[in-house]
Enzyme design. Structure first.
Site, PDB file in Angstrom:
ATOM      1  N   ARG A 122       0.858  -1.197   0.000  1.00 25.88           N
ATOM      2  CA  ARG A 122       0.000   0.000   0.000  1.00 25.88           C
ATOM      3  C   ARG A 122       0.891   1.243   0.000  1.00 25.88           C
ATOM      4  NH1 ARG A 122      -5.467  -1.553   3.151  1.00 25.88           N
ATOM      5  NH2 ARG A 122      -6.583  -0.982   1.294  1.00 25.88           N
ATOM      6  N   GLN A 127      -0.975   2.429  -5.874  1.00 33.13           N
ATOM      7  CA  GLN A 127      -2.388   2.747  -5.590  1.00 33.13           C
ATOM      8  C   GLN A 127      -3.331   2.258  -6.688  1.00 33.13           C
ATOM      9  OE1 GLN A 127      -2.998   6.860  -4.601  1.00 33.13           O
ATOM     10  NE2 GLN A 127      -2.390   6.543  -2.488  1.00 33.13           N
ATOM     11  N   ASP A 130      -4.279  -1.366  -6.198  1.00 30.36           N
ATOM     12  CA  ASP A 130      -4.729  -1.725  -4.858  1.00 30.36           C
ATOM     13  C   ASP A 130      -6.185  -2.210  -4.874  1.00 30.36           C
ATOM     14  OD1 ASP A 130      -5.444  -1.857  -2.207  1.00 30.36           O
ATOM     15  OD2 ASP A 130      -4.547   0.060  -1.655  1.00 30.36           O
ATOM     16  N   SER A 133      -8.398  -1.736  -1.736  1.00 30.93           N
ATOM     17  CA  SER A 133      -9.044  -0.422  -1.666  1.00 30.93           C
ATOM     18  C   SER A 133     -10.215  -0.314  -2.628  1.00 30.93           C
ATOM     19  CB  SER A 133      -8.040   0.694  -1.981  1.00 30.93           C
ATOM     20  OG  SER A 133      -7.168   0.872  -0.910  1.00 30.93           O
ATOM     21  N   TYR A 226      -2.341   0.751   9.711  1.00 37.25           N
ATOM     22  CA  TYR A 226      -3.436  -0.080  10.208  1.00 37.25           C
ATOM     23  C   TYR A 226      -3.639   0.149  11.712  1.00 37.25           C
ATOM     24  CZ  TYR A 226      -3.255  -2.608   5.802  1.00 37.25           C
ATOM     25  OH  TYR A 226      -3.300  -2.933   4.474  1.00 37.25           O
TER      26      TYR A 226
HETATM   27  P1  NAD Z   1      -8.971  -2.037   7.387  1.00 39.16           P
HETATM   28  O1  NAD Z   1      -9.949  -2.668   6.461  1.00 39.16           O
HETATM   29  O2  NAD Z   1      -7.806  -2.842   7.855  1.00 39.16           O
HETATM   30  O3  NAD Z   1      -9.745  -1.538   8.690  1.00 39.16           O
HETATM   31  C1  NAD Z   1     -10.843  -0.663   8.609  1.00 39.16           C
HETATM   32  C2  NAD Z   1     -10.756   0.366   9.715  1.00 39.16           C
HETATM   33  O4  NAD Z   1     -11.089  -0.206  10.973  1.00 39.16           O
HETATM   34  C3  NAD Z   1      -9.373   0.996   9.890  1.00 39.16           C
HETATM   35  O5  NAD Z   1      -9.476   2.386   9.635  1.00 39.16           O
HETATM   36  C4  NAD Z   1      -9.024   0.693  11.341  1.00 39.16           C
HETATM   37  O6  NAD Z   1      -8.300   1.759  11.956  1.00 39.16           O
HETATM   38  C5  NAD Z   1     -10.391   0.517  11.965  1.00 39.16           C
HETATM   39  N1  NAD Z   1     -10.418  -0.197  13.249  1.00 39.16           N
HETATM   40  C6  NAD Z   1      -9.753  -1.302  13.620  1.00 39.16           C
HETATM   41  N2  NAD Z   1     -10.063  -1.662  14.886  1.00 39.16           N
HETATM   42  C7  NAD Z   1     -10.978  -0.749  15.338  1.00 39.16           C
HETATM   43  C8  NAD Z   1     -11.687  -0.586  16.552  1.00 39.16           C
HETATM   44  N3  NAD Z   1     -11.530  -1.429  17.584  1.00 39.16           N
HETATM   45  N4  NAD Z   1     -12.546   0.455  16.656  1.00 39.16           N
HETATM   46  C9  NAD Z   1     -12.713   1.311  15.614  1.00 39.16           C
HETATM   47  N5  NAD Z   1     -12.071   1.198  14.435  1.00 39.16           N
HETATM   48  C10 NAD Z   1     -11.216   0.188  14.302  1.00 39.16           C
HETATM   49  O7  NAD Z   1      -8.446  -0.660   6.803  1.00 39.16           O
HETATM   50  P2  NAD Z   1      -8.208  -0.202   5.303  1.00 39.16           P
HETATM   51  O8  NAD Z   1      -9.423   0.386   4.744  1.00 39.16           O
HETATM   52  O9  NAD Z   1      -7.593  -1.336   4.576  1.00 39.16           O
HETATM   53  O10 NAD Z   1      -7.137   0.958   5.523  1.00 39.16           O
HETATM   54  C11 NAD Z   1      -6.033   0.749   6.374  1.00 39.16           C
HETATM   55  C12 NAD Z   1      -4.994   1.828   6.207  1.00 39.16           C
HETATM   56  O11 NAD Z   1      -4.346   1.741   4.947  1.00 39.16           O
HETATM   57  C13 NAD Z   1      -5.527   3.245   6.321  1.00 39.16           C
HETATM   58  O12 NAD Z   1      -4.565   3.985   7.045  1.00 39.16           O
HETATM   59  C14 NAD Z   1      -5.555   3.709   4.899  1.00 39.16           C
HETATM   60  O13 NAD Z   1      -5.461   5.114   4.786  1.00 39.16           O
HETATM   61  C15 NAD Z   1      -4.316   3.036   4.383  1.00 39.16           C
HETATM   62  N6  NAD Z   1      -4.308   2.893   2.915  1.00 39.16           N
HETATM   63  C16 NAD Z   1      -3.208   3.332   2.241  1.00 39.16           C
HETATM   64  C17 NAD Z   1      -3.175   3.208   0.869  1.00 39.16           C
HETATM   65  C18 NAD Z   1      -1.988   3.674   0.079  1.00 39.16           C
HETATM   66  O14 NAD Z   1      -1.172   4.414   0.590  1.00 39.16           O
HETATM   67  N7  NAD Z   1      -1.846   3.210  -1.147  1.00 39.16           N
HETATM   68  C19 NAD Z   1      -4.239   2.645   0.205  1.00 39.16           C
HETATM   69  C20 NAD Z   1      -5.331   2.208   0.933  1.00 39.16           C
HETATM   70  C21 NAD Z   1      -5.359   2.327   2.304  1.00 39.16           C
END
Ligand code: NAD
Length: 377
Positions: A122, A127, A130, A133, A226
Site C-alpha cells: 500500500r 495505488q 490496490d 481499496s 493499520y
Molecule cells: P482495514 O480494512 O484494515 O480496517 C478498517 C478500519 O477499521 C481501519 O481504519 C481501522 O483503523 C479501523 N479499526 C480497527 N479496529 C478498530 C476498533 N476497535 N474500533 C474502531 N475502528 C477500528 O483498513 P483499510 O481500509 O484497509 O485501511 C487501512 C490503512 O491503509 C488506512 O490507514 C488507509 O489510509 C491506508 N491505505 C493506504 C493506501 C496507500 O497508501 N496506497 C491505500 C489504501 C489504504
C-alpha cells in the site's frame, strides 16, 4: 511470441465479479498480448462474450489452462483449478492465503508464480493496483444502500404536507477505505453522520466529508497505517463512550478490521438492546466474524426489533463496477511485467516482490510460509 493471458469462469458460488472486462481485454491486446477467455466468463457481471471483440473464446476451463501463461482470477483458485495449471504459469488474483494454506502448498508444489492482490504493497506507486481499496470502496457504498433498504426511516430530511421528517442518524464505525466511502454515500443520501475510528488520523478525513468525529482518548495506530488490537481496558472504555452513540443511531455501519486477526467485537449485545426498535446494523466486517456480538455472517437476524445484517462478499453485489475497478487493478499490476508482448518479471521491483505469494517452488510471503511450513523454517 506474444504471451497468452487467459481468464477462466469463476467457480465460487455467488461470486459475480469477473477478472477481465472488455475494455481491459482491448488494452491487453494493445500491449501485444494474446487474450483467451472461457465462454460466459464475463456474464455474471453483465459482460457478454460478444463484447470481448479482441479475445479468443474457448469452451472449457481446460482449454484456458492449457494455453495460459498468465491467468487472471477474482477468487482464490480451488485445488482442482490449480491441478489444471501448467508449471511456471503466472496466476494473479485474491489468494486468501490464511484461509487456504493447502492451496498455497499446492501452488508451491506445482511451481506456479502466484501474485496475491491482498499483498500488493500500500504505497503511492501501487495505488492503481490496490484491489483491497477498490473493493472496499464498493463495499462501503453498498453497505449504505443495504442500510437504506432495510431501514425503517428515510435517510434525507423531507418537508412534506404531512409534516417534516428529520434526517436519519447514521453511525459509521471503522473509517478505513470502506468507512470513508460509507460516510460519503450516507451524506449524499442526506443523513446526519457520525463516525469513529481508533486511528487519530481519521478525524480530519471524517470531518472533510461533512460528518462528526466521535473523539475518544484511545489511540491505537498499528503498523503501516493499520490499527492495532485494543487492550481489555481500552475495549471497555470504548464501549462505554460508544454505547450512547449506538443507542442514538437509527443506522450503524461497521467496517472495523485488524490485519490477520478476527474482526474486533465492538458492539455488544447490551449495546444492541439499548437501540431503538427499527434500527439497523450493517456489519460488513462479518467476513472476519463481525464487529457486533450478534452478527451471524451471511445472515440477517433480529434482536429486540433491531435488524443485524451480516453480508458476505459485498463487492460481488455490485458486480459490474466492482469488476471494472478490479480488472483495472489487475491490468496495472500485470503491465509492470509485460514488455513488447512478452513476460519480463523484474524481481527487483518492490511491488512485484511484495505481491508474490509463491514462485519457483517456494512460498515467498514469510507469514504464509510460517503458516504452511511451520517447523520447516
Ligand atoms: P482495514 O480494512 O484494515 O480496517 C478498517 C478500519 O477499521 C481501519 O481504519 C481501522 O483503523 C479501523 N479499526 C480497527 N479496529 C478498530 C476498533 N476497535 N474500533 C474502531 N475502528 C477500528 O483498513 P483499510 O481500509 O484497509 O485501511 C487501512 C490503512 O491503509 C488506512 O490507514 C488507509 O489510509 C491506508 N491505505 C493506504 C493506501 C496507500 O497508501 N496506497 C491505500 C489504501 C489504504
Amino acid at each position: 511470441m506474444p504471451i497468452c493471458v487467459a481468464v477462466p469462469k469463476e467457480q465460487t458460488p455467488a461470486e459475480r465479479r469477473v477478472a477481465l472486462v472488455p475494455e481491459i481485454a482491448t488494452r491487453l491486446v494493445k500491449l501485444g498480448v494474446k487474450v483467451v477467455i472461457e465462454k460466459d466468463m464475463g456474464k455474471s457481471a453483465y459482460f457478454m462474450d460478444t463484447a470481448y471483440q479482441n479475445a479468443q473464446l474457448v469452451d472449457t476451463a481446460e482449454q484456458v489452462y492449457q494455453q495460459a501463461e498468465v491467468i487472471l482470477k477474482v477468487q482464490p483458485p480451488t485445488l482442482a483449478e490449480i491441478e489444471q495449471m501448467k508449471a511456471g504459469t503466472v496466476l494473479i488474483g485474491f489468494m486468501a492465503p490464511h484461509h487456504y494454506p493447502e492451496r498455497v502448498a499446492k501452488l508451491r508444489d506445482k511451481k506456479i508464480t502466484s501474485l496475491a492482490m491482498e499483498l500488493v504493497p500500500r504505497i503511492s506507486r501501487a495505488q492503481s493496483m490496490d484491489a483491497l481499496s477498490s473493493q472496499a470502496s464498493v463495499a462501503g457504498y453498498k453497505a449504505v444502500i443495504m442500510a437504506a433498504d432495510l431501514a425503517s426511516v428515510f435517510f434525507p430530511m423531507l418537508t412534506t404536507a404531512a409534516g417534516t421528517i428529520r434526517p436519519a442518524k447514521v453511525l459509521i464505525i471503522g473509517v478505513g477505505v470502506a468507512g470513508l466511502q460509507a460516510i460519503a454515500t450516507a451524506r449524499r443520501l442526506g443523513a446526519m453522520v457520525e463516525a469513529y475510528d481508533v486511528r487519530a488520523a481519521t478525524k480530519e478525513q471524517v470531518q472533510s466529508l461533512g460528518a462528526k468525529f466521535i473523539d475518544m482518548p484511545i489511540k491505537a495506530e498499528g503498523q503501516g497505517g493499520y490499527a492495532r488490537e485494543l487492550t481489555e481496558e481500552e475495549k471497555q472504555q470504548q464501549q462505554a463512550i460508544l454505547a450512547k452513540h449506538v443507542a442514538a443511531a437509527q443506522v450503524v455501519i461497521t467496517t472495523a478490521a485488524i490485519p490477520g486477526r478476527p474482526s474486533p467485537k465492538i458492539i455488544t449485545q447490551a449495546m444492541v438492546a439499548g437501540m431503538t426498535p427499527g434500527a439497523v446494523i450493517i456489519d460488513i466486517a462479518s467476513e472476519g466474524g463481525g464487529n457486533c456480538e450478534l452478527t451471524q455472517p451471511g445472515k440477517t437476524v433480529e434482536y429486540q426489533g433491531v435488524i443485524i445484517h451480516g453480508p458476505l462478499n459485498v463487492p460481488s453485489q455490485t458486480p459490474l463496477h466492482a469488476s471494472e475497478m478490479y480488472s483495472k487493478n489487475l491490468f496495472n499490476l500485470l503491465s509492470l511485467m509485460i514488455k513488447n508482448g512478452e513476460l519480463q518479471i523484474d524481481w527487483e521491483d518492490e511491488v512485484i516482490v511484495g505481491s508474490t505469494l509463491t514462485h519457483a517452488g517456494e512460498i515467498k510471503h514469510v507469514p504464509t510460509r510460517q503458516l504452511v511450513e511451520g517447523a520447516k523454517l
